[in-house]
Design a protein around this motif. Structure first.
Motif, short mmCIF file in Angstrom:
data_model
loop_
_atom_site.label_atom_id
_atom_site.label_comp_id
_atom_site.label_asym_id
_atom_site.label_seq_id
_atom_site.Cartn_x
_atom_site.Cartn_y
_atom_site.Cartn_z
N LEU A 1 14.74 53.39 65.33
CA LEU A 1 14.16 54.52 65.13
C LEU A 1 14.53 55.51 66.40
N TYR A 2 14.53 55.00 67.60
CA TYR A 2 14.70 55.78 68.67
C TYR A 2 16.19 55.96 69.05
N GLY A 3 17.34 55.40 68.09
CA GLY A 3 18.53 55.52 68.27
C GLY A 3 19.27 54.74 68.93
N ILE A 4 19.03 53.63 69.37
CA ILE A 4 19.51 52.41 69.99
C ILE A 4 20.25 51.61 68.97
N LYS A 5 21.49 51.38 68.96
CA LYS A 5 22.11 50.60 67.91
C LYS A 5 22.30 48.85 68.28
N THR A 6 21.43 48.35 67.26
CA THR A 6 21.25 47.08 67.60
C THR A 6 21.90 45.96 66.55
N LEU B 1 10.98 41.78 65.05
CA LEU B 1 11.71 42.62 64.03
C LEU B 1 10.88 44.02 64.09
N ALA B 2 9.71 44.15 64.37
CA ALA B 2 9.19 45.26 64.43
C ALA B 2 9.82 46.06 65.59
N LEU B 3 9.95 45.49 66.92
CA LEU B 3 10.60 45.94 68.13
C LEU B 3 11.88 46.51 67.79
#
Length: 71
Positions: free
Chosen positions: A63-68, A55-57
């Protein structure tokens, strides 16, 4: 300011989870001297910390802008 604070907290959680998993795996692989059960069950701790680390990953990726997720 909030972005960097979230980053540092998430990195801290990730590092604590990784260190806990490594320590529990080392404890699990060590040969037993007695047949008494351990005070802390290692397998559930490994599973829970691995899940929290994943979950932290995902949070770091967000936070770096990657939509997950569903966006």
């Amino acid at each position: 300011m909030s972005h960097t604070l979230n980053l540092w907290i998430t990195l801290g959680v990730l590092l604590v989870c990784a260190a806990t998993v490594v320590q529990m795996v080392r404890l699990e692989r060590r040969p037993r001297e007695r047949l008494e059960p351990r005070l802390i069950p290692t397998t559930p701790v490994i599973i829970i910390c691995t899940f929290i680390g994943l979950l932290a990953l995902v949070h770091l990726a967000n936070l770096y802008g990657i939509k997950t997720g569903r966006h």
